[in-house]
Write a protein that holds these residues in place. Sequence first.
Motif, mmCIF file in Angstrom:
data_model
loop_
_atom_site.group_PDB
_atom_site.id
_atom_site.type_symbol
_atom_site.label_atom_id
_atom_site.label_comp_id
_atom_site.label_asym_id
_atom_site.label_seq_id
_atom_site.Cartn_x
_atom_site.Cartn_y
_atom_site.Cartn_z
ATOM 1 N N ASP A 95 -8.280 -0.239 -1.131
ATOM 2 C CA ASP A 95 -7.499 -0.620 0.042
ATOM 3 C C ASP A 95 -7.300 0.582 0.960
ATOM 4 O O ASP A 95 -7.270 1.718 0.508
ATOM 5 N N ASP A 97 -4.571 1.265 2.613
ATOM 6 C CA ASP A 97 -3.164 1.650 2.803
ATOM 7 C C ASP A 97 -2.653 2.625 1.754
ATOM 8 O O ASP A 97 -1.451 2.865 1.664
ATOM 9 N N GLN A 99 -2.301 2.250 -1.335
ATOM 10 C CA GLN A 99 -1.567 1.675 -2.468
ATOM 11 C C GLN A 99 -2.346 1.924 -3.752
ATOM 12 O O GLN A 99 -1.764 2.033 -4.825
ATOM 13 N N ARG A 198 0.448 1.333 -9.110
ATOM 14 C CA ARG A 198 0.202 1.007 -7.714
ATOM 15 C C ARG A 198 1.319 1.560 -6.853
ATOM 16 O O ARG A 198 2.486 1.276 -7.070
ATOM 17 N N ARG A 201 2.833 1.198 0.009
ATOM 18 C CA ARG A 201 2.032 1.354 1.203
ATOM 19 C C ARG A 201 2.432 2.662 1.883
ATOM 20 O O ARG A 201 3.611 2.943 2.025
HETATM 21 MG MG MG Z 1 -1.457 -3.013 0.490
#
Ligand code: MG
Length: 317
Positions: A95, A97, A99, A198, A201
């Motif tokens: 991803d 962002d 994360q 995780r 963001r």
């Molecule tokens: Mg995300």
Amino acid sequence: MSSVVCSVVIPMYNEEEVIQETYRRLKTVMDQSGESYELLFVNDGSRDRSAQIISQLAKTDSNIRLIDFSRNFGHQIAVTAGMDYASGQAIVIIDADLQDPPEVILRMLEKWREGYEVVYGKRLKRHGETIFKKATAYLFYRILGALTNDKIPKDTGDFRLIDRKVCDAMKKLNEKNRFLRGMINWVGFRQVAVEYVRDERWAGETKYPLKKMLKFASDGIFSFTYKPLKLATYLGFLLSFSGFLYLLYVLYQKLFTDSTTAGWASLIAVNLVFNGIILLILGILGEYVGRIYEEVKGRPLYIVKEEIGFREDEEEN
Ligand code: MG
Ligand code: UDP
């Protein structure tokens, strides 16, 4: 065709706040990996400056590639395009962002060198996500697991590394409604998990509002199992059986007792229940018919407006 060892595919949709930092973190990690690599950004029709930022960076870094979509086609399609364009022997999907911590890629590459063909990230914890998101995600994976006999790994995202062989196999699956983590599971190969936490963001807000999440979840279920269709059979069977029992009871009342049934309440109740069930099942049929329609149209999955940074290939042509 020129090729690198590792392609990193980064789908992005309105990520101008974070994309520069993502690039910096990815570059650091990939330089450490000691492998040749490409950073393949797929701009999924962002309305902000995401694409400009990347094309600017591409002028100074020849490892950057950019695929610019003509509009927003959705995350799963963006990742698919990345896999189509990737030239690496190992393809990492991550991803934009932050994360998914880029540093985990190094551990994924290690597993890949050991011979695993799919290394998926398994989320131990999810920081900074709403209880609603966590709860719905939890439920979704359990329902999907029950319906598909537990074959798709739980609590994994699309953050994973796949081998060239897996990527080539994936290209043969050209369905329109794509649930990639299920499809990667379907193609098989040697799979192993790498656990990670995780993160939140890094900046900006989620690009997966409830509507997109629901579409994603229904692709997961309806594209992977036709069990919901069996609901009609089960319910039909159950209801006609109970209807039959009720009929016996009514006949008994009529023949052997004096109690007269007013009728209204029971009729309405039965009516409502049956109509509800019929609509529900029509809806389920609709989900499948709609998907068949999408397939029959046979449109391409995405339209690319511009490709940047693929110059080495051009030279060879
Ligand atoms: Mg995300
Ligand atoms: N994304 C995309 N197209 C979309 C929505 C999201 O390419 O239509 C990208 C987004 O830029 C990010 C990734 O998909 O890199 C995951 O999206 P997001 O982080 O918003 O989802 P969440 O983590 O909240 O589930």
